[in-house]
Scaffold this motif. Structure first.
Motif, PDB file in Angstrom:
ATOM      1  N   ILE A 143       4.625  -8.756   7.133  1.00  0.00           N
ATOM      2  CA  ILE A 143       3.177  -8.868   6.930  1.00  0.00           C
ATOM      3  C   ILE A 143       2.872  -9.078   5.447  1.00  0.00           C
ATOM      4  CG2 ILE A 143       0.969  -7.633   7.077  1.00  0.00           C
ATOM      5  CD1 ILE A 143       2.118  -6.317   9.678  1.00  0.00           C
ATOM      6  N   GLN A 144       3.558  -8.357   4.588  1.00  0.00           N
ATOM      7  CA  GLN A 144       3.346  -8.545   3.148  1.00  0.00           C
ATOM      8  C   GLN A 144       3.719  -9.965   2.718  1.00  0.00           C
ATOM      9  OE1 GLN A 144       5.632  -5.195   1.732  1.00  0.00           O
ATOM     10  NE2 GLN A 144       3.815  -3.891   1.640  1.00  0.00           N
ATOM     11  N   VAL A 145       4.812 -10.498   3.259  1.00  0.00           N
ATOM     12  CA  VAL A 145       5.231 -11.866   2.932  1.00  0.00           C
ATOM     13  C   VAL A 145       4.188 -12.869   3.434  1.00  0.00           C
ATOM     14  CG1 VAL A 145       6.980 -13.655   3.380  1.00  0.00           C
ATOM     15  CG2 VAL A 145       7.689 -11.316   2.823  1.00  0.00           C
ATOM     16  N   VAL A 146       3.668 -12.650   4.626  1.00  0.00           N
ATOM     17  CA  VAL A 146       2.643 -13.544   5.174  1.00  0.00           C
ATOM     18  C   VAL A 146       1.404 -13.522   4.289  1.00  0.00           C
ATOM     19  CG1 VAL A 146       1.052 -13.950   7.096  1.00  0.00           C
ATOM     20  CG2 VAL A 146       3.445 -13.419   7.568  1.00  0.00           C
ATOM     21  N   LEU A 147       0.945 -12.321   3.933  1.00  0.00           N
ATOM     22  CA  LEU A 147      -0.255 -12.215   3.097  1.00  0.00           C
ATOM     23  C   LEU A 147      -0.045 -12.885   1.743  1.00  0.00           C
ATOM     24  CD1 LEU A 147      -1.395  -8.583   3.959  1.00  0.00           C
ATOM     25  CD2 LEU A 147      -2.349 -10.742   4.826  1.00  0.00           C
ATOM     26  N   GLU A 148       1.128 -12.715   1.182  1.00  0.00           N
ATOM     27  CA  GLU A 148       1.462 -13.374  -0.084  1.00  0.00           C
ATOM     28  C   GLU A 148       1.459 -14.894   0.096  1.00  0.00           C
ATOM     29  OE1 GLU A 148       5.708 -13.931  -2.056  1.00  0.00           O
ATOM     30  OE2 GLU A 148       5.018 -11.862  -2.240  1.00  0.00           O
ATOM     31  N   THR A 149       2.002 -15.366   1.209  1.00  0.00           N
ATOM     32  CA  THR A 149       2.085 -16.801   1.497  1.00  0.00           C
ATOM     33  C   THR A 149       0.704 -17.429   1.620  1.00  0.00           C
ATOM     34  OG1 THR A 149       4.223 -16.486   2.587  1.00  0.00           O
ATOM     35  CG2 THR A 149       3.024 -18.516   3.122  1.00  0.00           C
ATOM     36  N   ILE A 150      -0.252 -16.691   2.197  1.00  0.00           N
ATOM     37  CA  ILE A 150      -1.598 -17.257   2.383  1.00  0.00           C
ATOM     38  C   ILE A 150      -2.535 -16.901   1.226  1.00  0.00           C
ATOM     39  CG2 ILE A 150      -1.353 -17.351   4.887  1.00  0.00           C
ATOM     40  CD1 ILE A 150      -3.286 -14.913   5.047  1.00  0.00           C
ATOM     41  N   GLY A 151      -2.035 -16.146   0.244  1.00  0.00           N
ATOM     42  CA  GLY A 151      -2.842 -15.829  -0.916  1.00  0.00           C
ATOM     43  C   GLY A 151      -3.862 -14.737  -0.705  1.00  0.00           C
ATOM     44  N   VAL A 152      -3.575 -13.807   0.201  1.00  0.00           N
ATOM     45  CA  VAL A 152      -4.479 -12.684   0.438  1.00  0.00           C
ATOM     46  C   VAL A 152      -3.862 -11.426  -0.147  1.00  0.00           C
ATOM     47  CG1 VAL A 152      -5.502 -11.196   2.216  1.00  0.00           C
ATOM     48  CG2 VAL A 152      -5.501 -13.673   2.516  1.00  0.00           C
ATOM     49  N   ASP A 153      -4.597 -10.780  -1.049  1.00  0.00           N
ATOM     50  CA  ASP A 153      -4.158  -9.513  -1.620  1.00  0.00           C
ATOM     51  C   ASP A 153      -4.849  -8.417  -0.827  1.00  0.00           C
ATOM     52  OD1 ASP A 153      -3.389  -7.334  -3.064  1.00  0.00           O
ATOM     53  OD2 ASP A 153      -4.508  -7.859  -4.876  1.00  0.00           O
ATOM     54  N   TYR A 154      -4.094  -7.784   0.036  1.00  0.00           N
ATOM     55  CA  TYR A 154      -4.696  -6.757   0.886  1.00  0.00           C
ATOM     56  C   TYR A 154      -4.950  -5.470   0.118  1.00  0.00           C
ATOM     57  CZ  TYR A 154      -6.212  -5.195   5.420  1.00  0.00           C
ATOM     58  OH  TYR A 154      -6.994  -4.763   6.452  1.00  0.00           O
ATOM     59  N   GLY A 155      -4.289  -5.295  -1.028  1.00  0.00           N
ATOM     60  CA  GLY A 155      -4.570  -4.175  -1.900  1.00  0.00           C
ATOM     61  C   GLY A 155      -4.130  -2.822  -1.388  1.00  0.00           C
ATOM     62  N   THR A 156      -3.254  -2.795  -0.430  1.00  0.00           N
ATOM     63  CA  THR A 156      -2.798  -1.525   0.118  1.00  0.00           C
ATOM     64  C   THR A 156      -1.395  -1.689   0.660  1.00  0.00           C
ATOM     65  OG1 THR A 156      -3.287   0.242   1.684  1.00  0.00           O
ATOM     66  CG2 THR A 156      -3.807  -1.975   2.397  1.00  0.00           C
ATOM     67  N   THR A 157      -0.695  -0.599   0.765  1.00  0.00           N
ATOM     68  CA  THR A 157       0.622  -0.637   1.381  1.00  0.00           C
ATOM     69  C   THR A 157       0.439  -0.714   2.886  1.00  0.00           C
ATOM     70  OG1 THR A 157       1.526   0.682  -0.400  1.00  0.00           O
ATOM     71  CG2 THR A 157       2.806   0.584   1.634  1.00  0.00           C
ATOM     72  N   ILE A 158       1.142  -1.621   3.494  1.00  0.00           N
ATOM     73  CA  ILE A 158       1.033  -1.809   4.941  1.00  0.00           C
ATOM     74  C   ILE A 158       2.201  -1.101   5.597  1.00  0.00           C
ATOM     75  CG2 ILE A 158       1.035  -3.513   6.798  1.00  0.00           C
ATOM     76  CD1 ILE A 158      -0.070  -5.484   4.650  1.00  0.00           C
ATOM     77  N   SER A 159       1.897  -0.244   6.547  1.00  0.00           N
ATOM     78  CA  SER A 159       2.965   0.434   7.285  1.00  0.00           C
ATOM     79  C   SER A 159       2.581   0.496   8.750  1.00  0.00           C
ATOM     80  CB  SER A 159       3.200   1.841   6.739  1.00  0.00           C
ATOM     81  OG  SER A 159       2.042   2.616   6.879  1.00  0.00           O
ATOM     82  N   LEU A 160       3.581   0.589   9.569  1.00  0.00           N
ATOM     83  CA  LEU A 160       3.336   0.702  11.000  1.00  0.00           C
ATOM     84  C   LEU A 160       2.775   2.075  11.322  1.00  0.00           C
ATOM     85  CD1 LEU A 160       6.559  -0.915  12.438  1.00  0.00           C
ATOM     86  CD2 LEU A 160       4.283  -1.875  12.368  1.00  0.00           C
TER      87      LEU A 160
END
Length: 170
Positions: A143-160
């Protein structure tokens, strides 16, 4: 139909163990609040063919495909591939249709990235529901790689969610 600028598509079949990786990533991504110009879809088994109906080269700027990819790494490791990295016939769907050629036709108009995860086991044609632990652990990083690829900074750590990582616990 309004076409999105960015399409994120998870491909695979959850009935065949780790082949369910793409849909599992999409399931987690659909819980995020993403910009309106992003469409996240579980493209399932016929994924790449379904994806082509969501694209308009006049509007769509990016396509990110999430799928398993056997590239000789340890289970759960990720790779980011461009269409140019796929030799003819290298990317096939469950029906053995070559998807490399249609992607080649689109690559000049749409930025296409394939994010592949090395599977541990794919059980086709035998059914086995559930991802191996290594593949589950790769979902947040994907998910972090996808967000980086599309240029979205979600600004939080993503965890399941905790129950997803530790089945059977409250």
């Amino acid at each position: 139909m309004l076409y999105p600028e960015i399409v994120i598509a998870g491909c695979g079949n959850p009935l065949f163990a780790d082949d369910g990786f793409g849909p599992a990533v999409v399931e987690e991504m659909q819980k995020l609040t993403l910009p309106d110009n992003v469409k996240v879809v579980d493209a399932g088994l016929g994924g790449p063919h379904f994806i082509f109906t969501l694209l308009d080269p006049e509007v769509t700027k990016k396509l990110v495909i999430i799928d398993i990819a056997d590239f000789g790494a340890e289970p759960g490791e990720l790779t980011r591939l461009r269409v140019e990295d796929l030799p003819p016939g290298a990317y096939r769907d469950a029906h053995s249709w070559d998807l490399t050629e249609p992607l080649q036709r689109l690559k000049d108009d749409i930025d296409i990235t394939l994010i592949g995860c090395q599977p541990k086991r794919v059980t086709s044609p035998e059914f086995e529901i559930g991802l191996s632990d290594e593949i589950v652990k790769a979902i947040p990083k994907t998910i972090q790689v996808v967000l980086e690829t599309i240029g979205v900074d979600y600004g939080t750590t993503i965890s399941l969610q905790e129950e997803r990582r530790q089945p059977g616990t409250a």
